[in-house]
Structures are given as C-alpha cells and as structure tokens.
Design an enzyme around this catalytic site. Structure first.
Site, PDB file in Angstrom:
ATOM      1  CG  ASP A   1      82.647  31.660  12.474  1.00  0.00           C
ATOM      2  OD1 ASP A   1      83.570  32.347  12.939  1.00  0.00           O
ATOM      3  OD2 ASP A   1      81.585  32.143  12.052  1.00  0.00           O
TER       4      ASP A   1
ATOM      5  CG  HIS B   1      81.263  35.787  12.366  1.00  0.00           C
ATOM      6  ND1 HIS B   1      80.895  34.567  12.881  1.00  0.00           N
ATOM      7  CD2 HIS B   1      80.381  36.685  12.888  1.00  0.00           C
ATOM      8  CE1 HIS B   1      79.839  34.704  13.653  1.00  0.00           C
ATOM      9  NE2 HIS B   1      79.503  35.987  13.684  1.00  0.00           N
TER      10      HIS B   1
ATOM     11  CB  SER C   1      78.745  35.281  16.839  1.00  0.00           C
ATOM     12  OG  SER C   1      77.723  35.296  15.889  1.00  0.00           O
TER      13      SER C   1
END
Length: 251
Positions: A95, A64, A165
């Site tokens: 992810d 993402h 992230s």
C-alpha cells in the site's frame, strides 16, 4: 561467546550511539510532512498524509489515499497549498504510492534501510490524524511480520488514526524506515497498527528513476571520518544484524 557476537558487543561498548529525541526528529522533519487532499471520482473527499522525498516535489503516501482520485493537492505545515498533484506510481503488492507536485527546493526526509529494523526499537511518527496536521506520536516496532505471500509488514504500537495513512515512521536516527497504512479496529484492539517497510518505497522510486540517498543504521557514525577500527566495527555490526535478523522475524 561466538567471535562475531563478542566483536559486535565490543564495538558497541567502545562507540556508543546517541539517538535523537522525538523533539529533534519532529523539528527536523515536520516541514516535509504534508496533508494529501483528494477528490475522488465518486465526488467524495479524502485526506491522508504524505512526506517529501525529493526537493523537486516527489511525495510518498499510501496507495489507498489516492486510489480513484479525480484531483489531488497537498497542504504544507505552513498552510501553503500546492497546485495539482499527479500520481507517478502505485505499489503493486504493498500500500504505497508516489505523487508529484510542481516545486523546487522543498524540505525532504531521509529514507532509511528497513532491512535493519528489529522488534522493540523506538519509533517516531508524524502525521495528520483526523486532519490535525503534524501530530507527533511515538511507540515501538512491535514485530516484523512476513505474510504468506512473502511481503513484509511492520507492526507498530504508535497510534494511527484516520487521515494518518501515509505517515512516515522514523527510527532513532531520524530516518524514515516505514510508511503507516493500516490499523486493526474493533473492541479490545489497542495500538495494533501496520506500516510498509521503506525499502519497498526505495524500490518503487528507483523504478521511476528517482534515487534519493538512503541512510544506513546509525548514519551519523558511519558517515563520519573513520579509522580502520571504526570501519571494522561498522562492518562487524552490520554483519551481526544480518545474521540475527532472520531469527527475529515472525512468519
């Protein structure tokens, strides 16, 4: 006591393991952690975290982070900024993403075998929360979660904030066993964070002909010269981990 359990415990007593400290893990790996800077196609900007897995510029991050990217580059902890990065692969069911910059002789992390991850083990995370580069945090593997579709997530207690992230999650040997990607937000939620097991990354890299070495559990001991007894202990401990792991996964 069952023979396999007894032998495993005996091996552990005779060959104690020395875990690395959070300080050692940070000192050894911080140079390989980068900020991933993204200009999105809609004109917005986004920053995540990544880590170098090959010395010629292959970097892992979260999918993402680079979705809908118009331009990507990375910033190292020295302040050096790379040229343009391009996506090599995006994870399908997880992810994850791998990107590539033009570089040589970069510092790298060592990937671990996430099949051996168990609830309760200590972890170290290095990331860029709120763009505060190379922030070190610690916690535990809270649980190993298997989703309905069979995909495995690691639930972790180490704090994960925006821009974190893609942060590598290290085990006590300093090997990357997971990649942080998400948190449960909301009032009353505390340290409910999730990461993708490193073996998904190993598979994604292999699909694109990248094969960085993967360290087993307690690699320092396994890679040292071994006699027959030490080899027997290593294989017995591995077998015991494989036997008990299914009973500790959460379904």
């Amino acid at each position: 006591m069952k023979p396999l359990l007894a032998l495993s415990l005996l091996c552990l007593l005779l060959a104690p393991l020395q875990a690395k400290t959070h300080v050692q893990i940070a000192e050894e790996n911080s140079a390989a952690i980068v900020a991933v800077n993204v200009l999105k196609k809609d004109g917005t900007t986004f920053t995540g975290t990544g880590f170098v897995v090959t010395d010629d510029g292959v970097i892992a991050t979260s999918r993402h982070v680079v979705d809908n990217a118009l331009y990507i580059n990375v910033t190292f902890n020295t302040g050096a900024v790379s040229g343009a990065a391009f996506p090599l692969a995006l994870g399908g069911s997880v992810d994850l993403a791998i990107i590539k910059i033009g570089a040589k002789n970069l510092p790298t992390v060592t990937l671990g075998n996430s099949d051996y991850v168990l609830p309760g083990q200590e972890i170290t995370v290095i990331g860029n929360p709120r763009r505060l580069q190379n922030t070190v945090s610690s916690g535990l593997i809270s649980q190993v979660r298997r989703k309905a579709d069979g995909v495995i997530w690691h639930q972790i207690s180490a704090p994960i904030s925006p821009s974190s992230s893609g942060s590598p999650v290290f085990d006590e040997d300093g090997n990357v066993i997971s990649v942080a990607f998400s948190s449960y937000k909301g009032e009353g939620n505390q340290n409910l964070n999730f990461s993708v097991p490193s073996n998904y990354l190993v598979t994604l890299l292999a699909q694109h002909n990248y094969h960085p070495p993967v360290a087993g559990p307690h690699a320092a001991e396994q890679n040292a010269p071994q006699g027959l007894w030490q080899k027997f202990c290593a294989h017995t401990a591995k077998a015991w981990q494989m036997v008990k792991r299914p009973f500790q996964h959460s379904h």
